[in-house]
Every structure is written in C-alpha cells, then in structure tokens.
Design an enzyme around this catalytic site. Structure first.
Site, PDB file in Angstrom:
ATOM      1  CG  ASN A  75      -1.875  -1.121   1.353  1.00 31.01           C
ATOM      2  OD1 ASN A  75      -2.463  -1.434   0.197  1.00 31.01           O
ATOM      3  ND2 ASN A  75      -2.210  -1.738   2.347  1.00 31.01           N
ATOM      4  CG  HIS A 120       4.742  -2.960   4.925  1.00 28.17           C
ATOM      5  ND1 HIS A 120       4.954  -1.470   5.206  1.00 28.17           N
ATOM      6  CD2 HIS A 120       3.458  -3.365   4.888  1.00 28.17           C
ATOM      7  CE1 HIS A 120       3.744  -1.095   5.346  1.00 28.17           C
ATOM      8  NE2 HIS A 120       2.872  -1.959   5.264  1.00 28.17           N
TER       9      HIS A 120
END
Ligand code: DGP
Length: 112
Positions: free
Chosen positions: A85, A98
């Site tokens: 995201n 991540h």
C-alpha cells in the site's frame, strides 16, 4: 533512535519472530492478519513507501520480491497475493516499505 516500528522490529529493538532474516530483509507475521497466512516482508533500510525508492534501491527491490517468493515457498503457499500500500489513501498505515503476503482464503478482484 528511530520511532519507526518496522525499523525497531528489523533492528531487534522490538522482539519479533522472523520467518526470514538476512542482512537486508526480514519477514514476520502481521499483527492483525486478514487471512490465515499474512506475512510482511520488510527491508531493514527505512524507505517510507515504494514511491520513495530511488535508483540506489533497484537491487534491494528485486531482493524483496525474491524473499516474498522464498517465504511463500517455505510456508507451502502456491496461491497468494502480494500487496504494498502506497499512501494513506491506499491503506498504508506504517510508513516503512513492506510487502504483504496474504493467502489461505479466497481473494477477490478487484481488491477493495
Ligand atoms: P499497511 O496498512 O499496508 O501499512 O500495513 C501495515 C501492517 O503492519 C498492518 O497489517 C498491521 C501490521 N503491523 C503494525 N504494527 C505491527 C507490529 O508491531 N508488529 C507486526 N507484526 N505487525 C504490525
């Protein structure tokens, strides 16, 4: 000292059980899993989001995807989703790059 939770986890300042650990990348279970398997693959280097990666990070970005494949294989996953995201509006809540590795339930497309 960094205030970033993933820097703390990667640096061992916050205890975490890694499913993968090397000089550049760590992987661990998500605290709030959204599927039976939900892992996070995280560079030790603090990059806030993929949009902030630079040419200097080219090799590291490749390495991250190879670790995604490694942890998925180690977990016995064949079908899984890999998500990052980028920005609050896209659902990013931790400002440290991540990759989510999500599996074990039906995945819908398009994602919500
Ligand atoms: P995102 O919303 O895409 O930035 O994903 C951040 C994820 O990180 C979210 O699914 C929850 C997880 N998370 C946040 N804090 C911690 C933590 O301290 N430990 C672990 N294992 N996961 C965390």
């Amino acid at each position: 000292m960094s205030a970033c939770i993933f820097c703390k986890i990667a640096g061992g300042e916050v205890a975490s059980q890694f499913v993968h650990e090397d000089e550049e990348v760590v992987a661990f279970k998500d605290l709030n899993p959204i599927a039976p398997t939900h892992l996070l693959v995280v560079p030790r280097k603090h990059i806030a989001r993929v949009a902030d990666a630079t040419q200097e990070d080219e090799r590291l970005l490749g390495r991250l995807q190879l670790v995604v494949a490694e942890v998925a294989k180690k977990a016995g996953l064949t079908d899984f989703r890999v998500v990052t995201n980028n920005g609050k509006g896209a659902g990013q809540s931790v400002d440290h790059l991540h990759y989510h590795v999500i599996s074990g339930r039906r995945m819908n497309w398009p994602p919500g």
